[in-house]
Design a protein around this motif. Structure first.
Motif, PDB file in Angstrom:
ATOM      1  N   GLU A  26      -4.109  -1.142  -2.889  1.00  0.00           N
ATOM      2  CA  GLU A  26      -4.959  -0.023  -2.488  1.00  0.00           C
ATOM      3  C   GLU A  26      -6.021  -0.501  -1.507  1.00  0.00           C
ATOM      4  O   GLU A  26      -6.644  -1.553  -1.700  1.00  0.00           O
ATOM      5  CB  GLU A  26      -5.630   0.555  -3.733  1.00  0.00           C
ATOM      6  CG  GLU A  26      -6.518   1.734  -3.464  1.00  0.00           C
ATOM      7  CD  GLU A  26      -7.200   2.235  -4.731  1.00  0.00           C
ATOM      8  OE1 GLU A  26      -7.946   3.223  -4.606  1.00  0.00           O
ATOM      9  OE2 GLU A  26      -7.019   1.647  -5.799  1.00  0.00           O
ATOM     10  N   LYS A  27      -6.213   0.291  -0.449  1.00  0.00           N
ATOM     11  CA  LYS A  27      -7.296   0.018   0.500  1.00  0.00           C
ATOM     12  C   LYS A  27      -8.581   0.561  -0.114  1.00  0.00           C
ATOM     13  O   LYS A  27      -8.698   1.754  -0.370  1.00  0.00           O
ATOM     14  CB  LYS A  27      -7.031   0.698   1.843  1.00  0.00           C
ATOM     15  CG  LYS A  27      -5.866   0.134   2.595  1.00  0.00           C
ATOM     16  CD  LYS A  27      -5.670   0.848   3.921  1.00  0.00           C
ATOM     17  CE  LYS A  27      -4.444   0.345   4.630  1.00  0.00           C
ATOM     18  NZ  LYS A  27      -4.216   1.032   5.903  1.00  0.00           N
TER      19      LYS A  27
ATOM     20  N   HIS B  63      -8.008  -9.339   2.869  1.00  0.00           N
ATOM     21  CA  HIS B  63      -8.639  -8.671   4.004  1.00  0.00           C
ATOM     22  C   HIS B  63      -7.673  -8.647   5.182  1.00  0.00           C
ATOM     23  O   HIS B  63      -6.931  -9.590   5.411  1.00  0.00           O
ATOM     24  CB  HIS B  63      -9.914  -9.403   4.423  1.00  0.00           C
ATOM     25  CG  HIS B  63     -11.011  -9.295   3.424  1.00  0.00           C
ATOM     26  ND1 HIS B  63     -11.223 -10.252   2.454  1.00  0.00           N
ATOM     27  CD2 HIS B  63     -11.942  -8.340   3.234  1.00  0.00           C
ATOM     28  CE1 HIS B  63     -12.257  -9.880   1.709  1.00  0.00           C
ATOM     29  NE2 HIS B  63     -12.711  -8.729   2.160  1.00  0.00           N
TER      30      HIS B  63
ATOM     31  N   LEU C 129     -12.660   4.760   6.163  1.00  0.00           N
ATOM     32  CA  LEU C 129     -13.001   4.001   4.961  1.00  0.00           C
ATOM     33  C   LEU C 129     -14.502   3.769   4.849  1.00  0.00           C
ATOM     34  O   LEU C 129     -15.176   3.544   5.851  1.00  0.00           O
ATOM     35  CB  LEU C 129     -12.268   2.656   4.959  1.00  0.00           C
ATOM     36  CG  LEU C 129     -10.748   2.717   4.852  1.00  0.00           C
ATOM     37  CD1 LEU C 129     -10.151   1.328   5.039  1.00  0.00           C
ATOM     38  CD2 LEU C 129     -10.331   3.298   3.516  1.00  0.00           C
TER      39      LEU C 129
ATOM     40  N   VAL D 219       0.853  -1.202   0.000  1.00  0.00           N
ATOM     41  CA  VAL D 219       0.000   0.000   0.000  1.00  0.00           C
ATOM     42  C   VAL D 219       0.885   1.246   0.000  1.00  0.00           C
ATOM     43  O   VAL D 219       0.634   2.187  -0.765  1.00  0.00           O
ATOM     44  CB  VAL D 219      -0.964  -0.014   1.214  1.00  0.00           C
ATOM     45  CG1 VAL D 219      -1.634   1.330   1.391  1.00  0.00           C
ATOM     46  CG2 VAL D 219      -2.011  -1.110   1.043  1.00  0.00           C
TER      47      VAL D 219
ATOM     48  N   GLU E 241      -9.102   3.413  10.340  1.00  0.00           N
ATOM     49  CA  GLU E 241      -9.709   2.857   9.127  1.00  0.00           C
ATOM     50  C   GLU E 241     -11.217   2.679   9.295  1.00  0.00           C
ATOM     51  O   GLU E 241     -11.973   2.873   8.341  1.00  0.00           O
ATOM     52  CB  GLU E 241      -9.052   1.518   8.779  1.00  0.00           C
ATOM     53  CG  GLU E 241      -7.619   1.672   8.303  1.00  0.00           C
ATOM     54  CD  GLU E 241      -6.865   0.367   8.217  1.00  0.00           C
ATOM     55  OE1 GLU E 241      -5.864   0.322   7.486  1.00  0.00           O
ATOM     56  OE2 GLU E 241      -7.258  -0.614   8.892  1.00  0.00           O
TER      57      GLU E 241
ATOM     58  N   VAL F 140     -10.822  -4.773   6.392  1.00  0.00           N
ATOM     59  CA  VAL F 140     -10.389  -3.844   5.353  1.00  0.00           C
ATOM     60  C   VAL F 140     -10.128  -4.643   4.080  1.00  0.00           C
ATOM     61  O   VAL F 140      -9.370  -5.614   4.088  1.00  0.00           O
ATOM     62  CB  VAL F 140      -9.104  -3.096   5.772  1.00  0.00           C
ATOM     63  CG1 VAL F 140      -8.622  -2.190   4.654  1.00  0.00           C
ATOM     64  CG2 VAL F 140      -9.339  -2.300   7.029  1.00  0.00           C
TER      65      VAL F 140
ATOM     66  N   PRO G 190      -9.302  -4.108  10.650  1.00  0.00           N
ATOM     67  CA  PRO G 190      -9.185  -2.647  10.548  1.00  0.00           C
ATOM     68  C   PRO G 190      -8.635  -2.023  11.827  1.00  0.00           C
ATOM     69  O   PRO G 190      -8.816  -2.546  12.923  1.00  0.00           O
ATOM     70  CB  PRO G 190     -10.628  -2.202  10.322  1.00  0.00           C
ATOM     71  CG  PRO G 190     -11.447  -3.252  11.002  1.00  0.00           C
ATOM     72  CD  PRO G 190     -10.681  -4.543  10.846  1.00  0.00           C
TER      73      PRO G 190
ATOM     74  N   ILE H  72      -8.375  -4.936   0.657  1.00  0.00           N
ATOM     75  CA  ILE H  72      -7.201  -4.410  -0.029  1.00  0.00           C
ATOM     76  C   ILE H  72      -7.098  -5.121  -1.365  1.00  0.00           C
ATOM     77  O   ILE H  72      -7.104  -6.359  -1.421  1.00  0.00           O
ATOM     78  CB  ILE H  72      -5.916  -4.636   0.796  1.00  0.00           C
ATOM     79  CG1 ILE H  72      -6.033  -3.922   2.140  1.00  0.00           C
ATOM     80  CG2 ILE H  72      -4.683  -4.160   0.030  1.00  0.00           C
ATOM     81  CD1 ILE H  72      -4.882  -4.177   3.077  1.00  0.00           C
TER      82      ILE H  72
END
Length: 174
Positions: A49-50, A78, A89, A43, A85, A68, A81, A70
């Motif tokens: 990318e998240k 995953h 997010l 990342v 986040e 999360v 988080p 990704i």
């Protein structure tokens, strides 16, 4: 430089293999640590990318949990988080049940090597897999030495034994 040795697809494939093996490994702490370190570095370097948060299909203790999402090329991963986040997010809802990561043909040893070179994380750093913690009954090839069978095993002693606790950890337990 180690970062330029591997492209995004090779790194994502190695993470896929590590994650696949970590789900069934009895001592998976190092594998999840390696996965997390590799994804965080990818990342930072712009290889991954998240995207957002997704609901976990089988939450622990029947509580709703999120992970999360990704993305790295065609691969989806995953991670648990952080508090930041969870606030920052967007929540994407349930994961697509029809989506599968591409198949990868790579051995666990090669995948670990790729990610260790990329991240700089060494196996002994997790605490459990260091050489000091290996059994004394192991040879240099990590195969058990032959042990002499007991002449008169106590049948009643075996019935009362409790099974050893599992060292398997979910990535949410970390």
């Amino acid at each position: 430089m180690a970062n330029s040795l591997y492209n995004r697809e090779q790194l994502a494939g190695a993470i896929y293999i590590i994650n696949k093996h970590a789900k069934t490994a009895p001592d998976n702490e190092f594998l999840y640590k390696l996965k997390k370190a590799a994804l965080m570095k990818m990342v930072e370097n712009g290889f991954a990318e998240k995207i957002g948060l997704q609901s976990v299909p089988n939450p622990k203790f029947s509580r709703r949990q999120s992970a999360v999402l990704i993305t790295c090329g065609e691969f989806h991963f995953h991670l648990p988080p952080t508090r930041e986040e969870m606030k920052e997010l967007p929540h994407l809802g349930e994961p697509d049940p029809d989506y599968r990561n591409p198949k990868v043909r790579l051995g666990l040893k090669a995948a670990k090597h790729i990610l260790q070179v990329y991240t700089g994380v060494k196996q002994g750093e997790s605490g459990r897999t260091s050489p000091e913690n290996l059994s004394r009954n192991m040879t240099s090839r990590n195969t058990p030495l032959r042990q002499e069978p007991q002449k008169h095993p106590s049948a009643s002693g075996r019935r009362n034994q409790q099974p050893a606790p599992s060292r398997h950890r979910s990535w949410f337990d970390q």
